[in-house]
Design a protein around this motif. Structure first.
Motif, PDB file in Angstrom:
ATOM      1  N   UNK A  35       0.815  -1.213   0.000  1.00 54.75           N
ATOM      2  CA  UNK A  35       0.000   0.000   0.000  1.00 54.75           C
ATOM      3  C   UNK A  35       0.851   1.267   0.000  1.00 54.75           C
ATOM      4  N   UNK A  36       1.993   1.240   0.685  1.00 51.45           N
ATOM      5  CA  UNK A  36       2.842   2.438   0.714  1.00 51.45           C
ATOM      6  C   UNK A  36       3.351   2.801  -0.670  1.00 51.45           C
ATOM      7  N   UNK A  44       0.971  11.016  -3.068  1.00 53.02           N
ATOM      8  CA  UNK A  44       0.581  11.553  -1.756  1.00 53.02           C
ATOM      9  C   UNK A  44       1.801  12.041  -0.991  1.00 53.02           C
ATOM     10  N   UNK A  45       1.623  13.117  -0.221  1.00 53.43           N
ATOM     11  CA  UNK A  45       2.702  13.643   0.619  1.00 53.43           C
ATOM     12  C   UNK A  45       2.873  12.740   1.840  1.00 53.43           C
ATOM     13  N   UNK A  46       3.992  12.908   2.546  1.00 56.28           N
ATOM     14  CA  UNK A  46       4.222  12.113   3.760  1.00 56.28           C
ATOM     15  C   UNK A  46       3.150  12.397   4.808  1.00 56.28           C
ATOM     16  N   UNK A  47       2.715  13.635   4.893  1.00 60.53           N
ATOM     17  CA  UNK A  47       1.656  13.982   5.834  1.00 60.53           C
ATOM     18  C   UNK A  47       0.359  13.239   5.494  1.00 60.53           C
ATOM     19  N   UNK A  48       0.012  13.234   4.217  1.00 64.86           N
ATOM     20  CA  UNK A  48      -1.205  12.531   3.771  1.00 64.86           C
ATOM     21  C   UNK A  48      -1.090  11.029   4.038  1.00 64.86           C
ATOM     22  N   UNK A  49       0.098  10.476   3.819  1.00 62.78           N
ATOM     23  CA  UNK A  49       0.303   9.044   4.090  1.00 62.78           C
ATOM     24  C   UNK A  49       0.130   8.764   5.579  1.00 62.78           C
ATOM     25  N   UNK A  50       0.616   9.669   6.426  1.00 65.26           N
ATOM     26  CA  UNK A  50       0.421   9.514   7.869  1.00 65.26           C
ATOM     27  C   UNK A  50      -1.046   9.498   8.251  1.00 65.26           C
TER      28      UNK A  50
END
Length: 194
Positions: A35-36, A44-50
């Motif tokens: 999924x990552x 997607x940004x790292x923030x969105x992934x978080x």
């Protein structure tokens, strides 16, 4: 394990339940493992992934909650089939839409695993003799791991040669083929045994 394998493979109900369990478990494991890469591929940004990983825990909770409320009746076998159709559609949607809609498809496919898994394994364990229950679970996990290795190699090859979304689409096609098998062969056996 040999005795357990012989016992389980000699009963059609256990073979069909094991097949369904292995398919949905393997699909969910591949979703969790890759999924990552899909998030990255979708931009997607790292923030969105978080934020998406926060909802990852929510999907398991929701799926387990809904799955625990499925009452074991003859209609349950049909419910499993319909959920497989939705899982297939969700994975194909993920291949087609590489954006938040595709991410929603992965969430839906994963939630469906949790919805099916709880009542399915509960029914499976009820029908097992207590002497082989632990060994049966180990045997099921062994088959799942072997299947995962084979599918992961194919998934990785497709993702590498084409793209991650195409690999999820191929996984959706695999679920489609299994769903056809389920409605043709497994449904009646599981329905008549519940």
């Amino acid at each position: 394990i040999k005795y357990t394998a012989t016992h389980l493979s000699g009963q059609r109900y256990f073979v069909q339940v094991a097949a369904l369990s292995v398919v949905i478990m393997t699909v969910n494991i591949l979703i969790e493992d890759y999924v990552q890469l899909y998030y990255y591929f979708a931009g997607f940004s790292l923030f969105a992934i978080g934020i998406l990983f926060f909802f990852d825990g929510v999907k398991e909770m929701v799926g387990n909650y809904v799955g625990a409320r499925i009452v074991q009746t003859r209609r349950t076998a049909y419910t499993y089939g319909y959920l497989l159709v939705f899982m297939c559609g969700a994975l194909l949607l993920t291949a087609w839409q590489v954006n938040i809609v595709g991410v929603l498809g992965l969430f839906i496919a994963s939630i469906i695993f949790f919805i099916i898994d709880v009542p399915l394994l509960g029914s499976f364990h009820k029908k097992l003799d207590s002497k082989i229950r632990a060994t049966s679970e180990s045997f099921l996990n062994l088959v799942t791991e072997l299947t995962k290795v084979l599918l992961a190699l194919g998934f990785a090859f497709i993702a590498n040669e084409y793209s991650i979304n195409i690999a999820f689409g191929a996984l959706g096609l695999l679920v489609l083929f299994y769903t056809i098998y389920y409605f043709a062969f497994s449904l009646k056996i599981i329905r008549d045994t519940i």
